[in-house]
Design an enzyme around this catalytic site. Sequence first.
Site, PDB file in Angstrom:
ATOM      1  N   LYS A 105     -12.612 -11.153  27.382  1.00 60.44           N
ATOM      2  CA  LYS A 105     -12.813 -11.311  26.162  1.00 60.44           C
ATOM      3  C   LYS A 105     -11.989 -12.149  25.504  1.00 60.44           C
ATOM      4  CE  LYS A 105     -15.555  -7.396  25.637  1.00 60.44           C
ATOM      5  NZ  LYS A 105     -15.848  -5.809  25.122  1.00 60.44           N
ATOM      6  N   GLN A 165     -12.607  -1.345  22.520  1.00 66.47           N
ATOM      7  CA  GLN A 165     -13.074  -1.395  23.876  1.00 66.47           C
ATOM      8  C   GLN A 165     -13.538  -0.055  24.021  1.00 66.47           C
ATOM      9  OE1 GLN A 165     -14.057  -4.140  25.649  1.00 66.47           O
ATOM     10  NE2 GLN A 165     -15.007  -2.469  26.808  1.00 66.47           N
ATOM     11  N   ASP A 220     -19.445  -6.253  17.173  1.00 66.02           N
ATOM     12  CA  ASP A 220     -19.935  -5.443  18.289  1.00 66.02           C
ATOM     13  C   ASP A 220     -21.516  -4.774  17.743  1.00 66.02           C
ATOM     14  OD1 ASP A 220     -19.198  -5.619  20.796  1.00 66.02           O
ATOM     15  OD2 ASP A 220     -17.782  -3.601  20.708  1.00 66.02           O
TER      16      ASP A 220
END
Length: 288
Positions: A54, A98, A121
């Site tokens: 990422k 994460q 997200d």
Amino acid sequence: MTARIIDGNALSAKIRELLATSAAGMKVSHGVTPCLAVILVGEDPASQVYVRNKVAACEKAGFRSIKQVYPPNVEPVTVLAKIAELNADPSVHGILVQLPLPKHFDAEAVLEAIAPEKDVDGFHAENVGALMQGNPRFIPCTPYGVMKMLEAEKVPLKGAEAVIVGRSNIVGKPMAMLLLAQSCTVTVCHSQSKDLAFHTRRADILVAAVGRAKMITGDMIKPGATVIDVGINRQDSGPNAGKLCGDVDFESAKEVAGLITPVPGGVGPMTITMLLANTLESAERTLK
Ligand code: NDP
């Protein structure tokens, strides 16, 4: 019949180029660089790879990234304080934590601590609700990537039978909402579904998001169907031991399907691409 392969790497590269161009333009016009902050707790090897990818994708597209890594035994309050700091920083446009988090964390509380307008997200309850209402602020990256693939391949959606295997909050459920919004007739299967093959064989569009290597075989697929394989599994035996594979048995499925995504090189790169897209969109909103 052999299915046409949907190349996630090629589509990703095309979209990332556009995102990089937009980011460069924003820098020139407003002096703003899209910035994504990624928080990693612990030493899970897969999570380390995802975070590294990422951050690398951000840098390649000319975005700024902040990577904050904590040891597995960090106190949740420390992570929450960092999130509060990033929430308050106007130069940060996207924040992601994460997953999975270590067991002593309340993952839901951590996700809820992220400011909804920086929740790239799309996991915050407010953003989940907005998606459910058909008015999304951030679309979760994996299902967003799948929709982009279907769009790029001009797969007819209106009235199509869509079957999703898996009902997680990050893939299966938002996938169902997005396909429903495009007027598919949606069926969501899960571990308690009876006669899975009965459902999958009806699918014009089949999305597998389970996490079980090669569980969807060619005989479970309708001839000509579009098969999207979200699963990422490491094969633990056979000649390909150690290599990645999806939830779909690619070899048998490609003989039946009309379109199919490979693993690797399918949905995976699209997920990161859509994370960049969400971060850019978030940055653009701050300019309005
Ligand atoms: P979860 O473990 O959260 O969910 C798995 C789902 O599969 C659950 O809903 C579960 O049902 C269902 N399931 C389990 N066994 C069966 C079965 N035998 N038949 C039907 N359904 C079953 O996984 P995620 O959604 O997070 O991820 C799914 C896969 O996608 C994983 O391989 C993951 O690595 C991958 N992934 C890939 C991404 C990418 O970028 N390509 C991004 C995110 C995930 P129940 O709810 O009843 O337990």
